[in-house]
Design a protein around this motif. Structure first.
Motif, PDB file in Angstrom:
ATOM      1  N   PHE A 158      23.634 -41.115  11.045  1.00 46.56           N
ATOM      2  CA  PHE A 158      23.731 -41.699   9.709  1.00 46.56           C
ATOM      3  C   PHE A 158      23.510 -43.208   9.788  1.00 46.56           C
ATOM      4  CE2 PHE A 158      26.096 -43.327   6.004  1.00 46.56           C
ATOM      5  CZ  PHE A 158      25.535 -42.563   4.984  1.00 46.56           C
ATOM      6  N   ALA A 159      24.190 -43.853  10.748  1.00 47.23           N
ATOM      7  CA  ALA A 159      24.038 -45.303  10.930  1.00 47.23           C
ATOM      8  C   ALA A 159      22.610 -45.666  11.323  1.00 47.23           C
ATOM      9  CB  ALA A 159      25.025 -45.811  11.977  1.00 47.23           C
ATOM     10  N   ALA A 160      22.011 -44.886  12.229  1.00 41.56           N
ATOM     11  CA  ALA A 160      20.631 -45.164  12.652  1.00 41.56           C
ATOM     12  C   ALA A 160      19.679 -45.103  11.464  1.00 41.56           C
ATOM     13  CB  ALA A 160      20.197 -44.172  13.733  1.00 41.56           C
ATOM     14  N   MET A 161      19.865 -44.124  10.602  1.00 44.93           N
ATOM     15  CA  MET A 161      18.995 -43.991   9.427  1.00 44.93           C
ATOM     16  C   MET A 161      19.177 -45.169   8.476  1.00 44.93           C
ATOM     17  SD  MET A 161      17.093 -41.240   9.668  1.00 44.93           S
ATOM     18  CE  MET A 161      16.692 -40.634   8.028  1.00 44.93           C
ATOM     19  N   LEU A 162      20.407 -45.602   8.276  1.00 45.73           N
ATOM     20  CA  LEU A 162      20.636 -46.751   7.392  1.00 45.73           C
ATOM     21  C   LEU A 162      20.062 -48.031   7.989  1.00 45.73           C
ATOM     22  CD1 LEU A 162      24.247 -46.095   6.040  1.00 45.73           C
ATOM     23  CD2 LEU A 162      22.049 -45.618   4.931  1.00 45.73           C
ATOM     24  N   ILE A 163      20.187 -48.195   9.296  1.00 48.25           N
ATOM     25  CA  ILE A 163      19.593 -49.358   9.964  1.00 48.25           C
ATOM     26  C   ILE A 163      18.071 -49.319   9.804  1.00 48.25           C
ATOM     27  CG2 ILE A 163      19.169 -50.428  12.221  1.00 48.25           C
ATOM     28  CD1 ILE A 163      22.081 -49.471  12.956  1.00 48.25           C
ATOM     29  N   GLY A 164      17.473 -48.144  10.020  1.00 46.08           N
ATOM     30  CA  GLY A 164      16.028 -48.006   9.853  1.00 46.08           C
ATOM     31  C   GLY A 164      15.586 -48.322   8.432  1.00 46.08           C
ATOM     32  N   ALA A 165      16.346 -47.853   7.454  1.00 44.25           N
ATOM     33  CA  ALA A 165      16.013 -48.141   6.053  1.00 44.25           C
ATOM     34  C   ALA A 165      16.076 -49.651   5.798  1.00 44.25           C
ATOM     35  CB  ALA A 165      16.953 -47.390   5.120  1.00 44.25           C
ATOM     36  N   ALA A 166      17.099 -50.308   6.338  1.00 42.19           N
ATOM     37  CA  ALA A 166      17.219 -51.758   6.153  1.00 42.19           C
ATOM     38  C   ALA A 166      16.036 -52.484   6.777  1.00 42.19           C
ATOM     39  CB  ALA A 166      18.535 -52.246   6.771  1.00 42.19           C
ATOM     40  N   VAL A 167      15.608 -52.035   7.942  1.00 43.24           N
ATOM     41  CA  VAL A 167      14.475 -52.659   8.625  1.00 43.24           C
ATOM     42  C   VAL A 167      13.205 -52.533   7.788  1.00 43.24           C
ATOM     43  CG1 VAL A 167      12.937 -52.408  10.632  1.00 43.24           C
ATOM     44  CG2 VAL A 167      15.408 -52.475  10.950  1.00 43.24           C
ATOM     45  N   LEU A 168      12.962 -51.378   7.203  1.00 39.32           N
ATOM     46  CA  LEU A 168      11.715 -51.216   6.448  1.00 39.32           C
ATOM     47  C   LEU A 168      11.705 -52.013   5.160  1.00 39.32           C
ATOM     48  CD1 LEU A 168      11.567 -49.109   3.774  1.00 39.32           C
ATOM     49  CD2 LEU A 168      12.043 -47.464   5.545  1.00 39.32           C
ATOM     50  N   TYR A 169      12.897 -52.340   4.640  1.00 38.69           N
ATOM     51  CA  TYR A 169      12.955 -53.146   3.417  1.00 38.69           C
ATOM     52  C   TYR A 169      12.517 -54.588   3.641  1.00 38.69           C
ATOM     53  CZ  TYR A 169      15.109 -49.640   0.460  1.00 38.69           C
ATOM     54  OH  TYR A 169      15.334 -48.517  -0.295  1.00 38.69           O
ATOM     55  N   VAL A 170      12.673 -55.123   4.839  1.00 41.57           N
ATOM     56  CA  VAL A 170      12.367 -56.543   5.063  1.00 41.57           C
ATOM     57  C   VAL A 170      10.905 -56.860   4.733  1.00 41.57           C
ATOM     58  CG1 VAL A 170      12.296 -58.410   6.759  1.00 41.57           C
ATOM     59  CG2 VAL A 170      14.278 -56.864   6.673  1.00 41.57           C
TER      60      VAL A 170
END
Length: 183
Positions: free
Chosen positions: A123-135
């Motif tokens: 779950f955390a990995a997916m949220l981190i990945g989502a945050a990265v793609l938003y930049v």
């Protein structure tokens, strides 16, 4: 310390041909997922980012990033692989496509370290990945519509969908590992 990935367990013989087939399959999967609209409020979501982040987790950092680079290249040269069967680099959403590459790398890197084995870490990995793609997505979008509107239209409406997608992966990946036997 690197652990095995789902792609390694399902197709263990690593090599250039295997990686090329997986990258092509992954890019086609993302293209198909980009066309699937799921009704949600305040905006509908596609399954595109779910596919992007799951490919990163299943393929690992390098093959995941390469797969998304292939997807970006396909759309950049005019293949209609982006949401709404669009293509090209002169789209307000192209920054997100560039972010997919980094997001797949990061989620893949985390999966290589076992984050895909438990629900909370996945779950955390997916949220981190989502945050990265938003930049890069928000930076690119801000050039088109301004920073305030970019946050308002390009981030906030998608946070609930991102949490749902993270939950799906948090259940799916540990379940897949349980079926395959952890190694």
């Amino acid at each position: 310390m690197k652990t095995s990935l789902l792609s390694d367990r399902l197709w263990p013989n690593a090599g250039l041909a295997r990686n090329a087939v997986l990258a092509l399959f992954g890019s086609l999967l993302v293209a198909a997922a980009a066309q699937v609209n799921v009704p949600m409020l305040p905006v509908p979501m596609t399954l595109q980012t779910l596919a992007v982040l799951m490919i990163g987790a299943a393929y690992g950092s390098r093959l995941g990033a390469a797969t998304l680079a292939l997807y970006a290249f396909e759309g950049a040269i005019g293949l209609p692989v982006f949401a709404g069967f669009k293509s090209g680099v002169m789209l307000a959403s192209f920054g997100y496509v560039l972010g997919f590459i980094a997001a797949a790398y990061v989620v893949g890197w985390l999966a290589e370290r076992g984050w895909d084995r438990t629900a909370p870490r996945m779950f955390a990995a997916m949220l981190i990945g989502a945050a990265v793609l938003y930049v890069p997505g928000l930076i690119w979008l801000a050039v088109w519509i301004g920073p305030e509107k970019a946050i308002q239209l390009g981030l906030l409406p998608f946070l609930v969908g991102d949490a749902v997608k993270a939950a799906i992966a948090a259940v799916g990946f540990p379940a897949a590992w349980a079926l395959l036997g952890r190694r």
